[in-house]
Design a protein around this motif. Structure first.
Motif, PDB file in Angstrom:
ATOM      1  N   LYS A 137       0.833  -1.205   0.000  1.00 50.54           N
ATOM      2  CA  LYS A 137       0.000   0.000   0.000  1.00 50.54           C
ATOM      3  C   LYS A 137       0.871   1.260   0.000  1.00 50.54           C
ATOM      4  O   LYS A 137       0.579   2.246  -0.699  1.00 50.54           O
ATOM      5  CB  LYS A 137      -0.927   0.003   1.218  1.00 50.54           C
ATOM      6  CG  LYS A 137      -2.036  -1.038   1.167  1.00 50.54           C
ATOM      7  CD  LYS A 137      -2.887  -0.971   2.418  1.00 50.54           C
ATOM      8  CE  LYS A 137      -4.004  -2.005   2.375  1.00 50.54           C
ATOM      9  NZ  LYS A 137      -5.021  -1.726   1.337  1.00 50.54           N
ATOM     10  N   ALA A 138       1.935   1.230   0.813  1.00 54.50           N
ATOM     11  CA  ALA A 138       2.836   2.386   0.863  1.00 54.50           C
ATOM     12  C   ALA A 138       3.509   2.595  -0.483  1.00 54.50           C
ATOM     13  O   ALA A 138       3.674   3.736  -0.948  1.00 54.50           O
ATOM     14  CB  ALA A 138       3.881   2.173   1.951  1.00 54.50           C
ATOM     15  N   LEU A 160       5.267  10.570   4.343  1.00 60.83           N
ATOM     16  CA  LEU A 160       4.585   9.645   5.257  1.00 60.83           C
ATOM     17  C   LEU A 160       4.707   8.199   4.779  1.00 60.83           C
ATOM     18  O   LEU A 160       4.850   7.270   5.588  1.00 60.83           O
ATOM     19  CB  LEU A 160       3.118  10.037   5.382  1.00 60.83           C
ATOM     20  CG  LEU A 160       2.850  11.331   6.167  1.00 60.83           C
ATOM     21  CD1 LEU A 160       1.403  11.760   6.010  1.00 60.83           C
ATOM     22  CD2 LEU A 160       3.189  11.128   7.639  1.00 60.83           C
ATOM     23  N   SER A 161       4.652   7.986   3.458  1.00 58.54           N
ATOM     24  CA  SER A 161       4.802   6.626   2.904  1.00 58.54           C
ATOM     25  C   SER A 161       6.192   6.071   3.193  1.00 58.54           C
ATOM     26  O   SER A 161       6.355   4.898   3.543  1.00 58.54           O
ATOM     27  CB  SER A 161       4.547   6.640   1.394  1.00 58.54           C
ATOM     28  OG  SER A 161       3.239   7.029   1.103  1.00 58.54           O
ATOM     29  N   VAL A 162       7.199   6.925   3.035  1.00 60.75           N
ATOM     30  CA  VAL A 162       8.581   6.503   3.321  1.00 60.75           C
ATOM     31  C   VAL A 162       8.737   6.172   4.797  1.00 60.75           C
ATOM     32  O   VAL A 162       9.364   5.174   5.175  1.00 60.75           O
ATOM     33  CB  VAL A 162       9.572   7.603   2.895  1.00 60.75           C
ATOM     34  CG1 VAL A 162      10.975   7.276   3.411  1.00 60.75           C
ATOM     35  CG2 VAL A 162       9.583   7.754   1.387  1.00 60.75           C
ATOM     36  N   LEU A 163       8.146   7.016   5.665  1.00 63.40           N
ATOM     37  CA  LEU A 163       8.243   6.775   7.106  1.00 63.40           C
ATOM     38  C   LEU A 163       7.598   5.449   7.502  1.00 63.40           C
ATOM     39  O   LEU A 163       8.076   4.746   8.394  1.00 63.40           O
ATOM     40  CB  LEU A 163       7.576   7.917   7.877  1.00 63.40           C
ATOM     41  CG  LEU A 163       8.327   9.252   7.906  1.00 63.40           C
ATOM     42  CD1 LEU A 163       7.485  10.321   8.580  1.00 63.40           C
ATOM     43  CD2 LEU A 163       9.668   9.100   8.632  1.00 63.40           C
ATOM     44  N   ARG A 174       2.466   0.618  14.035  1.00 55.61           N
ATOM     45  CA  ARG A 174       3.062   1.879  13.563  1.00 55.61           C
ATOM     46  C   ARG A 174       2.845   2.049  12.059  1.00 55.61           C
ATOM     47  O   ARG A 174       2.494   3.140  11.582  1.00 55.61           O
ATOM     48  CB  ARG A 174       4.561   1.871  13.899  1.00 55.61           C
ATOM     49  CG  ARG A 174       5.333   3.083  13.374  1.00 55.61           C
ATOM     50  CD  ARG A 174       6.790   3.008  13.808  1.00 55.61           C
ATOM     51  NE  ARG A 174       7.567   4.058  13.159  1.00 55.61           N
ATOM     52  CZ  ARG A 174       8.101   3.971  11.953  1.00 55.61           C
ATOM     53  NH1 ARG A 174       7.925   2.860  11.232  1.00 55.61           N
ATOM     54  NH2 ARG A 174       8.805   4.966  11.432  1.00 55.61           N
ATOM     55  N   LYS A 175       3.064   0.959  11.302  1.00 56.54           N
ATOM     56  CA  LYS A 175       2.902   1.037   9.853  1.00 56.54           C
ATOM     57  C   LYS A 175       1.480   1.426   9.464  1.00 56.54           C
ATOM     58  O   LYS A 175       1.263   2.310   8.625  1.00 56.54           O
ATOM     59  CB  LYS A 175       3.242  -0.317   9.218  1.00 56.54           C
ATOM     60  CG  LYS A 175       4.726  -0.550   9.000  1.00 56.54           C
ATOM     61  CD  LYS A 175       4.939  -1.799   8.171  1.00 56.54           C
ATOM     62  CE  LYS A 175       6.435  -1.993   7.895  1.00 56.54           C
ATOM     63  NZ  LYS A 175       6.666  -3.109   6.975  1.00 56.54           N
ATOM     64  N   TYR A 176       0.498   0.746  10.063  1.00 58.87           N
ATOM     65  CA  TYR A 176      -0.890   0.986   9.665  1.00 58.87           C
ATOM     66  C   TYR A 176      -1.393   2.343  10.155  1.00 58.87           C
ATOM     67  O   TYR A 176      -2.246   2.956   9.507  1.00 58.87           O
ATOM     68  CB  TYR A 176      -1.784  -0.148  10.168  1.00 58.87           C
ATOM     69  CG  TYR A 176      -1.784  -1.326   9.207  1.00 58.87           C
ATOM     70  CD1 TYR A 176      -2.677  -1.369   8.142  1.00 58.87           C
ATOM     71  CD2 TYR A 176      -0.875  -2.361   9.346  1.00 58.87           C
ATOM     72  CE1 TYR A 176      -2.670  -2.432   7.243  1.00 58.87           C
ATOM     73  CE2 TYR A 176      -0.852  -3.422   8.460  1.00 58.87           C
ATOM     74  CZ  TYR A 176      -1.756  -3.451   7.406  1.00 58.87           C
ATOM     75  OH  TYR A 176      -1.748  -4.481   6.507  1.00 58.87           O
ATOM     76  N   ILE A 209      -2.854   7.720   8.157  1.00 63.83           N
ATOM     77  CA  ILE A 209      -2.622   9.166   8.055  1.00 63.83           C
ATOM     78  C   ILE A 209      -2.266   9.541   6.622  1.00 63.83           C
ATOM     79  O   ILE A 209      -2.747  10.543   6.074  1.00 63.83           O
ATOM     80  CB  ILE A 209      -1.495   9.590   9.025  1.00 63.83           C
ATOM     81  CG1 ILE A 209      -1.929   9.383  10.476  1.00 63.83           C
ATOM     82  CG2 ILE A 209      -1.114  11.054   8.799  1.00 63.83           C
ATOM     83  CD1 ILE A 209      -0.809   9.568  11.484  1.00 63.83           C
ATOM     84  N   THR A 210      -1.402   8.706   5.984  1.00 59.91           N
ATOM     85  CA  THR A 210      -0.969   8.970   4.604  1.00 59.91           C
ATOM     86  C   THR A 210      -2.150   8.970   3.645  1.00 59.91           C
ATOM     87  O   THR A 210      -2.289   9.871   2.797  1.00 59.91           O
ATOM     88  CB  THR A 210       0.074   7.921   4.154  1.00 59.91           C
ATOM     89  OG1 THR A 210       1.137   7.880   5.086  1.00 59.91           O
ATOM     90  CG2 THR A 210       0.623   8.259   2.779  1.00 59.91           C
ATOM     91  N   TYR A 211      -3.014   7.963   3.742  1.00 62.57           N
ATOM     92  CA  TYR A 211      -4.173   7.897   2.857  1.00 62.57           C
ATOM     93  C   TYR A 211      -5.132   9.055   3.124  1.00 62.57           C
ATOM     94  O   TYR A 211      -5.759   9.590   2.189  1.00 62.57           O
ATOM     95  CB  TYR A 211      -4.894   6.553   3.037  1.00 62.57           C
ATOM     96  CG  TYR A 211      -4.357   5.470   2.136  1.00 62.57           C
ATOM     97  CD1 TYR A 211      -4.837   5.326   0.839  1.00 62.57           C
ATOM     98  CD2 TYR A 211      -3.356   4.613   2.567  1.00 62.57           C
ATOM     99  CE1 TYR A 211      -4.348   4.336  -0.002  1.00 62.57           C
ATOM    100  CE2 TYR A 211      -2.854   3.627   1.734  1.00 62.57           C
ATOM    101  CZ  TYR A 211      -3.359   3.493   0.448  1.00 62.57           C
ATOM    102  OH  TYR A 211      -2.859   2.536  -0.386  1.00 62.57           O
ATOM    103  N   THR A 212      -5.245   9.434   4.396  1.00 59.61           N
ATOM    104  CA  THR A 212      -6.109  10.579   4.734  1.00 59.61           C
ATOM    105  C   THR A 212      -5.562  11.866   4.118  1.00 59.61           C
ATOM    106  O   THR A 212      -6.307  12.663   3.518  1.00 59.61           O
ATOM    107  CB  THR A 212      -6.221  10.727   6.266  1.00 59.61           C
ATOM    108  OG1 THR A 212      -6.736   9.522   6.822  1.00 59.61           O
ATOM    109  CG2 THR A 212      -7.143  11.882   6.629  1.00 59.61           C
TER     110      THR A 212
END
Length: 388
Positions: A236-237, A284-287, A355-357, A362-365
């Motif tokens: 997903k990321a 955020l995806s990288v994090l 943590r990932k999810y 947050i990233t998708y939001t």
């Protein structure tokens, strides 16, 4: 009889056993014969036997198992024949021959000795019962029995047979009763302890197998689920990274070059909004996919006290190969510590997933609202510009 005859007997018996004795005689062989001769000398000295009695005992001890070259059951009679044949050739007195014959027959397991010399030889034949090497010597007898009978007596069954034999066995000579009986009692206690440990271990192993299969299945399924969920999160990321990378590339190549034209000034703010949200989504995806490695140095004490999990590479990466091998061996020998490590592995995988999810949510939001706000900004700017 004299020492010269005894030497000839030793040479004759040693050669006879080496050439004609079956290779399956792991116990009843030349080593056993020499041990009995040595034990005979020890008991004879303790019982104050005469020189002639000692010679007679040694000759009988040398010949007592020679019958094994022909047969096992009833070998005493065959041993007598071999002994008498040799003694007659060497002109040994009839009285001595008869005495040696009776001594050899006295080694039969069911025979009860009736005089001092018979007691000494019979005790010497079982002298290993009071030896510090008793268990090792006994194992050779087990090997011989299994080989000759083509059977497979288990270690536990054999130890139980040994225990029964030790309890029922009796030393007959005064010297053996006084000097060997205490050592035999110690061997009896050792065998009993080994039996208790063996039974306890087998019971524990059975219980552990019943419980262990369910536990191992649980860990296997849960770890597999966690790994699959982690892979889904990374996928997903990666999708978000790819989409936002395309958006940023398109904006940089098509929109931004046109902003220097006064007629396109209305696109500046919508483009900045789009770029801002896209960059935020990328960060955020990288994090969410960035790995985290522990910097804590693992010690043996931490492993013993169950304060770490060396099954995860991020933990053991600073350990030396020697310490890591010790740690793995320690886990294999200590089931509780092993399951504790697997539990920690499952727990920390859960924390990583959490943590990932969270970051993905947050990233998708951010991405979702970024697209909505950017689209609204473009529509609003377009409307304001062309309405003016």
């Amino acid at each position: 009889m004299n020492e010269e005859l005894l030497l000839q007997v030793e040479i004759y018996v040693a050669e006879l056993l080496s050439k004609q004795l079956s290779s399956l005689n792991y116990y009843h062989n030349a080593i056993h014969t020499r041990r009995v001769v040595s034990k005979v000398k020890e008991l004879a000295k303790l019982d104050s036997c005469t020189e002639q009695e000692v010679l007679t005992l040694q000759v009988a001890a040398w010949f007592h198992d020679t019958g094994y070259i022909h047969l096992d059951s009833g070998h005493e009679e065959e041993s007598v024949k071999i002994a008498l044949s040799f003694l007659e050739k060497h002109a040994v007195a009839k009285e001595s021959q008869d005495q040696i014959k009776q001594l050899i027959l006295a080694t039969n397991k069911d025979y009860i000795p009736s005089n001092k010399l018979e007691c000494i030889l019979k005790d010497a034949d079982c002298g290993h019962l009071a030896s510090s090497d008793y268990i090792e010597i006994s194992d050779y007898l087990l090997k011989e029995i299994n080989a000759k009978n083509q059977s497979e007596i288990s270690d536990l069954e054999w130890m139980q047979e040994n225990l029964k034999f030790l309890k029922n066995h009796t030393f007959y000579s005064n010297a053996a009763k006084q000097h060997w009986q205490p050592k035999k009692e110690l061997n009896l206690i050792e065998i009993q302890n080994k039996i208790d440990k063996k039974i306890s271990k087998e019971k524990k192993s059975k219980n552990s197998t019943k419980i262990g299969r369910g536990v191992e299945t649980m860990f296997r399924v849960q770890l597999k689920n966690h790994i699959e969920l982690s892979a889904i999160a990374d996928t997903k990321a990666n999708i978000l990274l790819s989409v936002n990378a395309i958006i940023i590339s398109v904006a940089l190549s098509n929109l931004i070059p046109k902003l220097d034209n006064p007629s396109n000034m209305f696109l500046v703010y919508p483009t900045l909004v789009l770029m801002l949200f896209s960059v935020a989504s990328v960060v955020l995806s990288v994090l969410s996919t960035r790995p985290k490695i522990s910097n804590v140095a693992i010690t043996k004490e931490m492993i013993r006290k169950k304060r770490t999990n060396i099954l995860f590479f991020g933990n053991f990466q600073k350990m030396s190969l020697e310490d890591f091998e010790w740690g793995i061996d320690y886990l294999m020998e200590n089931e509780d510590t092993l399951y504790n490590s697997l539990t920690k592995d499952l727990y920390y995988l859960g924390l990583v997933l959490n943590r990932k999810y969270k970051l993905l949510r947050i990233t998708y939001t951010v991405f979702m609202f970024g697209i909505i706000i950017s689209a609204a900004a473009f529509i609003f700017s377009y409307y304001v510009y062309f309405s003016a």
